[in-house]
Enzyme design. Structure first.
Site, PDB file in Angstrom:
ATOM      1  N   ASP A 167      -7.923 -10.826  -3.355  1.00 30.06           N
ATOM      2  CA  ASP A 167      -6.517 -11.169  -3.513  1.00 30.06           C
ATOM      3  C   ASP A 167      -5.799 -10.787  -2.235  1.00 30.06           C
ATOM      4  O   ASP A 167      -6.191  -9.856  -1.533  1.00 30.06           O
ATOM      5  CB  ASP A 167      -5.889 -10.497  -4.741  1.00 30.06           C
ATOM      6  N   ASP A 194       1.806  -8.969 -12.295  1.00 32.30           N
ATOM      7  CA  ASP A 194       1.418  -7.717 -11.651  1.00 32.30           C
ATOM      8  C   ASP A 194       2.285  -6.568 -12.175  1.00 32.30           C
ATOM      9  O   ASP A 194       3.455  -6.438 -11.817  1.00 32.30           O
ATOM     10  CB  ASP A 194       1.598  -7.873 -10.137  1.00 32.30           C
ATOM     11  N   GLU A 250       2.672  -2.814 -12.045  1.00 30.49           N
ATOM     12  CA  GLU A 250       2.361  -1.536 -11.405  1.00 30.49           C
ATOM     13  C   GLU A 250       3.668  -0.868 -10.992  1.00 30.49           C
ATOM     14  O   GLU A 250       4.726  -1.502 -10.972  1.00 30.49           O
ATOM     15  CB  GLU A 250       1.451  -1.736 -10.203  1.00 30.49           C
TER      16      GLU A 250
END
Length: 254
Positions: free
Chosen positions: A66, A154, A156
């Site tokens: 990625d 995502d 995080e």
């Protein structure tokens, strides 16, 4: 994995010292994968593997990368020739707004022969309106005729609320908006999910899981269920690598 290669080399050298001879077949059986001549290793204090010029051909499973920066077709071609067969490209900034480089980077990955290309959306909690963040990401890619598979969310640590209930409401809206538009998955780790959403929050469990654990081990042997997920779809096993002239994270699935 490269550390197993080193162990075999040491074992072979021990045989040389013991018997004073190295049969050709023994040497050849010790080398299980091609390895870059500029191989460098540096184990830091936390034993996290880092190397800026390490390239090896994967031996099992499916490997990919990625990226969060513009990446050229030549870089993807180099990665492809070294066994990395898919790519995941950032399409939305954590600070808010679409990544303008995503369409070109996705196109470069396809042109290099990657078997599949996904994108990921790093949401901006403080920007609000999660559904619109999904919409602007998908619309931007559509405007550039960008072909991609899964849209990964995502999750995080980055400017989330200290109130997990607020974070859960934000994520629920984000996930719903994404599922209405694309095949959707979630990128996170057990520790990140617990600190942001709470260990008992399982709304994401209905989507595919791409989890992060930088143990240098491309396998699911370390996985422990969390957040409603009993099995992962993919693992990010090494971060902050520099391969083929590109900054990448390394990923794997069975």
């Amino acid at each position: 994995p490269i550390w197993k290669f080193e162990a075999k080399v040491k074992e072979t050298m021990a045989a040389v010292l013991a018997f004073g001879v190295l049969p050709a077949f023994l040497f050849l059986s010790s080398v299980s994968m091609p390895i870059d001549k500029q191989l460098k290793q540096d184990f830091n204090d936390t034993a996290k593997y880092r190397s800026n010029e390490t390239i090896w051909v994967p031996t099992s499973g499916v490997y990919g990368v990625d990226v969060s920066q513009p990446t050229s077709e030549s870089a993807f071609s180099c990665l492809k020739s070294n066994g990395y067969t898919y790519a995941i490209v950032r399409a939305h900034y954590s600070s808010g707004g679409v990544d303008p480089n995503a369409p070109a980077t996705v196109a470069n990955a396809w042109a290099a022969g990657m078997s599949h290309v996904d994108v990921y959306l790093f949401p901006c909690y403080k920007c609000g309106d999660p559904a619109n963040q999904v919409k602007e990401t998908v619309d931007h890619l559509k405007e550039h005729d960008t072909k991609y598979g899964t849209l990964w969310l995502d999750i995080e640590s980055y400017d989330w609320s200290s109130d997990k209930s607020d974070n859960q409401r934000f994520f629920s809206s984000l996930l719903l908006a994404a599922k209405l538009r694309k095949s959707t998955g979630v990128y996170t780790s057990a520790s990140q999910w617990s600190s942001i959403m709470g260990s008992g929050y399982t709304t994401g469990g209905s989507s595919s899981l791409w989890y992060a654990h930088y143990d240098r081990d491309p396998s699911f042997s370390d996985f422990q269920p969390f957040g409603g997920w009993s099995r992962p779809a993919m693992k990010q096993y090494r971060g902050d690598a520099f391969l083929c002239g590109a900054g990448v994270d390394e990923n794997w699935y069975e």
